[in-house]
Scaffold this motif. Structure first.
Motif, PDB file in Angstrom:
ATOM      1  N   ASP A  46      10.748 -45.381 -15.168  1.00  0.00           N
ATOM      2  CA  ASP A  46      11.695 -45.440 -16.438  1.00  0.00           C
ATOM      3  C   ASP A  46      11.376 -46.675 -17.151  1.00  0.00           C
ATOM      4  OD1 ASP A  46      12.532 -43.104 -15.319  1.00  0.00           O
ATOM      5  OD2 ASP A  46      14.664 -43.821 -14.599  1.00  0.00           O
ATOM      6  N   ALA A  47      11.169 -47.485 -16.610  1.00  0.00           N
ATOM      7  CA  ALA A  47      11.019 -48.980 -17.303  1.00  0.00           C
ATOM      8  C   ALA A  47       9.698 -48.878 -18.244  1.00  0.00           C
ATOM      9  CB  ALA A  47      10.664 -50.178 -16.507  1.00  0.00           C
ATOM     10  N   VAL A  48       8.652 -48.550 -17.590  1.00  0.00           N
ATOM     11  CA  VAL A  48       7.363 -48.468 -18.466  1.00  0.00           C
ATOM     12  C   VAL A  48       7.546 -47.153 -19.595  1.00  0.00           C
ATOM     13  CG1 VAL A  48       6.034 -49.306 -16.765  1.00  0.00           C
ATOM     14  CG2 VAL A  48       5.924 -46.907 -16.959  1.00  0.00           C
ATOM     15  N   ASN A  49       8.271 -46.118 -19.392  1.00  0.00           N
ATOM     16  CA  ASN A  49       8.144 -45.158 -20.135  1.00  0.00           C
ATOM     17  C   ASN A  49       9.257 -45.532 -21.354  1.00  0.00           C
ATOM     18  OD1 ASN A  49       6.850 -43.062 -19.212  1.00  0.00           O
ATOM     19  ND2 ASN A  49       8.317 -42.366 -17.674  1.00  0.00           N
TER      20      ASN A  49
ATOM     21  N   ILE B  34       5.821 -53.568 -20.327  1.00  0.00           N
ATOM     22  CA  ILE B  34       6.044 -54.186 -19.095  1.00  0.00           C
ATOM     23  C   ILE B  34       4.934 -54.524 -18.147  1.00  0.00           C
ATOM     24  CG2 ILE B  34       7.462 -53.647 -17.164  1.00  0.00           C
ATOM     25  CD1 ILE B  34       9.186 -54.019 -19.584  1.00  0.00           C
ATOM     26  N   SER B  35       4.689 -55.602 -17.712  1.00  0.00           N
ATOM     27  CA  SER B  35       3.981 -56.046 -16.662  1.00  0.00           C
ATOM     28  C   SER B  35       4.448 -55.928 -15.316  1.00  0.00           C
ATOM     29  CB  SER B  35       3.351 -57.673 -16.950  1.00  0.00           C
ATOM     30  OG  SER B  35       2.672 -57.621 -18.013  1.00  0.00           O
TER      31      SER B  35
ATOM     32  N   ASP C 133       4.086 -39.513 -11.802  1.00  0.00           N
ATOM     33  CA  ASP C 133       4.002 -39.595 -13.279  1.00  0.00           C
ATOM     34  C   ASP C 133       2.758 -39.975 -13.610  1.00  0.00           C
ATOM     35  OD1 ASP C 133       4.099 -39.944 -16.077  1.00  0.00           O
ATOM     36  OD2 ASP C 133       5.789 -41.272 -15.957  1.00  0.00           O
ATOM     37  N   ARG C 134       1.740 -39.070 -14.017  1.00  0.00           N
ATOM     38  CA  ARG C 134       0.359 -39.373 -14.039  1.00  0.00           C
ATOM     39  C   ARG C 134       0.150 -40.136 -15.572  1.00  0.00           C
ATOM     40  NH1 ARG C 134      -2.759 -36.671 -10.160  1.00  0.00           N
ATOM     41  NH2 ARG C 134      -1.411 -36.307  -8.611  1.00  0.00           N
ATOM     42  N   SER C 135       0.986 -40.313 -16.225  1.00  0.00           N
ATOM     43  CA  SER C 135       0.894 -41.331 -17.440  1.00  0.00           C
ATOM     44  C   SER C 135       1.139 -42.713 -17.103  1.00  0.00           C
ATOM     45  CB  SER C 135       1.866 -40.748 -18.623  1.00  0.00           C
ATOM     46  OG  SER C 135       3.175 -41.013 -18.385  1.00  0.00           O
ATOM     47  N   PHE C 136       1.799 -42.881 -15.935  1.00  0.00           N
ATOM     48  CA  PHE C 136       2.406 -44.219 -15.628  1.00  0.00           C
ATOM     49  C   PHE C 136       1.281 -45.387 -15.848  1.00  0.00           C
ATOM     50  CE2 PHE C 136       2.899 -47.683 -12.384  1.00  0.00           C
ATOM     51  CZ  PHE C 136       4.428 -47.880 -12.734  1.00  0.00           C
ATOM     52  N   ALA C 137      -0.026 -45.207 -15.201  1.00  0.00           N
ATOM     53  CA  ALA C 137      -0.713 -46.346 -15.474  1.00  0.00           C
ATOM     54  C   ALA C 137      -1.251 -46.718 -16.805  1.00  0.00           C
ATOM     55  CB  ALA C 137      -2.446 -46.057 -14.629  1.00  0.00           C
ATOM     56  N   SER C 138      -1.349 -45.658 -17.664  1.00  0.00           N
ATOM     57  CA  SER C 138      -1.567 -45.981 -19.288  1.00  0.00           C
ATOM     58  C   SER C 138      -0.663 -46.516 -19.922  1.00  0.00           C
ATOM     59  CB  SER C 138      -2.014 -44.456 -19.800  1.00  0.00           C
ATOM     60  OG  SER C 138      -0.726 -43.831 -19.902  1.00  0.00           O
ATOM     61  N   LYS C 139       0.699 -46.556 -19.366  1.00  0.00           N
ATOM     62  CA  LYS C 139       1.720 -47.209 -20.092  1.00  0.00           C
ATOM     63  C   LYS C 139       2.309 -48.790 -19.636  1.00  0.00           C
ATOM     64  CE  LYS C 139       3.980 -42.817 -21.058  1.00  0.00           C
ATOM     65  NZ  LYS C 139       4.844 -41.753 -20.700  1.00  0.00           N
ATOM     66  N   VAL C 140       1.721 -49.178 -18.289  1.00  0.00           N
ATOM     67  CA  VAL C 140       2.034 -50.440 -18.103  1.00  0.00           C
ATOM     68  C   VAL C 140       1.097 -51.488 -18.682  1.00  0.00           C
ATOM     69  CG1 VAL C 140       1.694 -51.772 -15.892  1.00  0.00           C
ATOM     70  CG2 VAL C 140       2.448 -49.544 -15.573  1.00  0.00           C
TER      71      VAL C 140
END
Length: 321
Positions: A109-112, A118-119, A136-143
């Protein structure tokens, strides 16, 4: 300021990392997420709450319970190294100190909510991070960046001859993270970086313990047992791999040497479970991580002095402090 989430298995230097995140002006600590690792899950949650309390921040930074066991294996502890991880300290504890949202969902939720901002500083086994990647397969791309304390640079381990603890406990999670495509994955290793740059002799450690602040006294209690263990196995000093991992994010000038590597974690072998194979440019493999090769341990020592000298009013009484 750096918006940061600390993912931790709170014992000894994990506690120091949380203190650094709370008190370093360069850090905007958004949350602490708990993952199974050093000590029993219940104990490490208690340790994290005490750390927030000694800094006077209990209730101000959300504390989330994440995965309480590795993805595919039984949990392995490091209680022989850290004891209970807090030097026998205790505090009145109730569920009100824990946010009801699961740690993995808190990370997602934080990175979305703030993609690319967010680091995450992951200083325990990588179970929560890998689970977020799978969910969430998009998670890595949003960090924005993922800083990991784990592995050794083709060097010796600390739980087996070949494996560092965090990668050993959940090697499958570590490999998922290595394959996930994080755009800025940084790794602080046990060997050589921790052993060379983030291990402070007993004399230097005693000097850090001179501060009579609540945080200074807390630091000594949580670190004494690990120092005694280290010396018993030939590591002659207090080891601070976790806190220097956050330090490297907050203070990039601490990074003196780094390299691009293809990092993979052994999951199949019984003998070398958790070994981190770090391939440099000779092998013509696509790098997936930046591995720190040398950090400025003396400059970080001065940062620790500033943190330990900080006066705080603990949120709750801590027995034994």
């Amino acid at each position: 300021m750096h918006p940061v989430i600390i993912d931790t298995d709170t014992a000894q230097d994990d506690c120091v990392t949380i203190l650094l995140g709370l008190l370093d002006p360069a850090c905007d600590l958004r949350a602490v997420t708990m993952v199974a690792g050093n000590v029993t899950f219940e104990r490490q949650v208690h340790n994290a709450a005490m750390t927030l309390s000694v800094a006077g921040k209990l209730g101000e930074v959300p504390l989330h319970l994440g995965c309480d066991r590795p993805m595919m294996r039984p949990w392995v502890s490091a209680e022989d190294v850290h004891g209970d991880g807090s030097g026998g300290l205790s505090m009145e504890f109730d569920e009100s100190v824990v946010d009801p949202k699961h740690g993995v969902d808190a990370l997602i939720d934080a990175v979305n909510a703030e993609p690319g901002e967010i680091s995450i500083v992951a200083i325990g086994p990588l179970t929560n991070i890998a689970t977020a990647v799978v969910k969430d397969r998009s998670f890595a791309s949003k960090v924005k960046s993922l800083y990991v304390m784990g592995g050794s640079n083709n060097g010796r381990g600390n739980v087996t001859p070949s494996a560092e603890f965090n990668f050993y406990v959940d090697p499958e999670a570590a490999q998922i993270v290595m394959d996930a495509g994080f755009k800025d994955l940084k790794i602080v290793t046990w060997d050589p970086v921790t052993l060379v740059d983030a291990t402070y002799s007993r004399e230097d450690y005693n000097n850090l313990c001179r501060f009579k602040t609540p945080i200074g006294k807390f630091f000594r209690r949580v670190c004494d047992a690990t120092l005694d263990f280290n010396e018993s196995v030939g590591v002659m000093g207090s080891t601070h791999p976790d806190s220097i991992t956050l330090g490297a994010l907050l203070h990039p000038e601490l990074v003196l040497q780094e390299g691009s590597y293809r990092v993979d974690v052994e999951c199949q072998s019984t003998l070398t479970r958790g070994f981190s194979a770090m391939a440099w440019d000779k092998y013509d493999l696509e790098p997936n991580a930046t591995v720190f090769e040398k950090l400025d341990g003396q400059a970080f020592y001065r940062i620790l002095e500033g943190i330990l000298a900080t006066e705080t009013q603990p949120s709750r009484e801590i027995e034994g402090l």
